[in-house]
Motif scaffolding. Sequence first.
Motif, PDB file in Angstrom:
ATOM      1  N   SER A  23     -57.501 -26.978  31.023  1.00 49.69           N
ATOM      2  CA  SER A  23     -56.036 -26.980  30.985  1.00 49.69           C
ATOM      3  C   SER A  23     -55.433 -25.842  31.799  1.00 49.69           C
ATOM      4  CB  SER A  23     -55.548 -26.889  29.537  1.00 49.69           C
ATOM      5  OG  SER A  23     -56.067 -25.723  28.925  1.00 49.69           O
ATOM      6  N   SER A  24     -56.273 -24.870  32.177  1.00 52.56           N
ATOM      7  CA  SER A  24     -55.777 -23.721  32.958  1.00 52.56           C
ATOM      8  C   SER A  24     -56.592 -23.576  34.243  1.00 52.56           C
ATOM      9  CB  SER A  24     -55.870 -22.434  32.133  1.00 52.56           C
ATOM     10  OG  SER A  24     -55.182 -22.558  30.921  1.00 52.56           O
ATOM     11  N   SER A  35     -57.926 -22.580  37.826  1.00 53.23           N
ATOM     12  CA  SER A  35     -57.817 -21.342  38.609  1.00 53.23           C
ATOM     13  C   SER A  35     -58.952 -21.306  39.616  1.00 53.23           C
ATOM     14  CB  SER A  35     -57.897 -20.121  37.689  1.00 53.23           C
ATOM     15  OG  SER A  35     -59.189 -20.020  37.112  1.00 53.23           O
ATOM     16  N   TRP A  77     -58.054 -29.175  39.987  1.00 57.08           N
ATOM     17  CA  TRP A  77     -56.598 -29.353  39.988  1.00 57.08           C
ATOM     18  C   TRP A  77     -56.222 -30.841  39.994  1.00 57.08           C
ATOM     19  CZ3 TRP A  77     -58.831 -25.257  42.740  1.00 57.08           C
ATOM     20  CH2 TRP A  77     -58.396 -23.973  42.374  1.00 57.08           C
TER      21      TRP A  77
END
Length: 229
Positions: free
Chosen positions: A27-28, A30, A81
């Motif tokens: 969910s994050s 990076s 992503w």
Amino acid sequence: MVKSEGPKLVPFFKATCVYFVLWLPTSSPSWYSALIKCLPIFCLWVFLLAHGISFLGAHSSARKILAGLIFSALGDAFLIWQEQGYFSHGLLMFAITHILYSSAFGMKPLNLRAGLVIAVISGLSYTLLYPYLSGPFTYLVAVYIALIGFMGWRAIAGVQLANDLWTWTKLSACLGAVLFMVSDLTIAVNKFCFPVPHSRAIIMATYYAAQMLIALSAVECQDADRKRA
């Protein structure tokens, strides 16, 4: 062969363990999570490069598998992503990977029976997914299934157990291709159809195992060279 290739795969196993131990939330997204996800694939680049530039220069199949691993890493990064609109980019990278792997496995032996079985499985897979697809994914998924199915056929065709016309590396390519198909089908069902329990663990475990086995299949030429020496 296990003694000679095993030590070169230690970094891959360590990197894979790091991925599963950290288990960074999807969910994050990076660059750090992309690096951790791609690290095992980077280690497989090193595994092939460790056999020598001259080896890669002399054997086109090994070069194609290395190129496939490079596009795989790009695909992995894009899929970090995917919720931000990069899923189709990842799909493209892996489509190129399957084309490269298919070329590396070659068209001999043909084994039409294996091709027919894979065609039926691919058709059934698309039939399952079709009602849930819309827009560009209706045809993008169809093309992708055709490409990974073709790759699976060429890997499986190389294993002829009944005629004793097989090597451990051909078997490795076959198992790798099957696991790759399982991983990607799980991705598709989980994304388009319904949530698959423990989907991420299933997807990544089968994916990393598939890539390792396919990378191992690239050393067949070197194994043959050693036997002739």
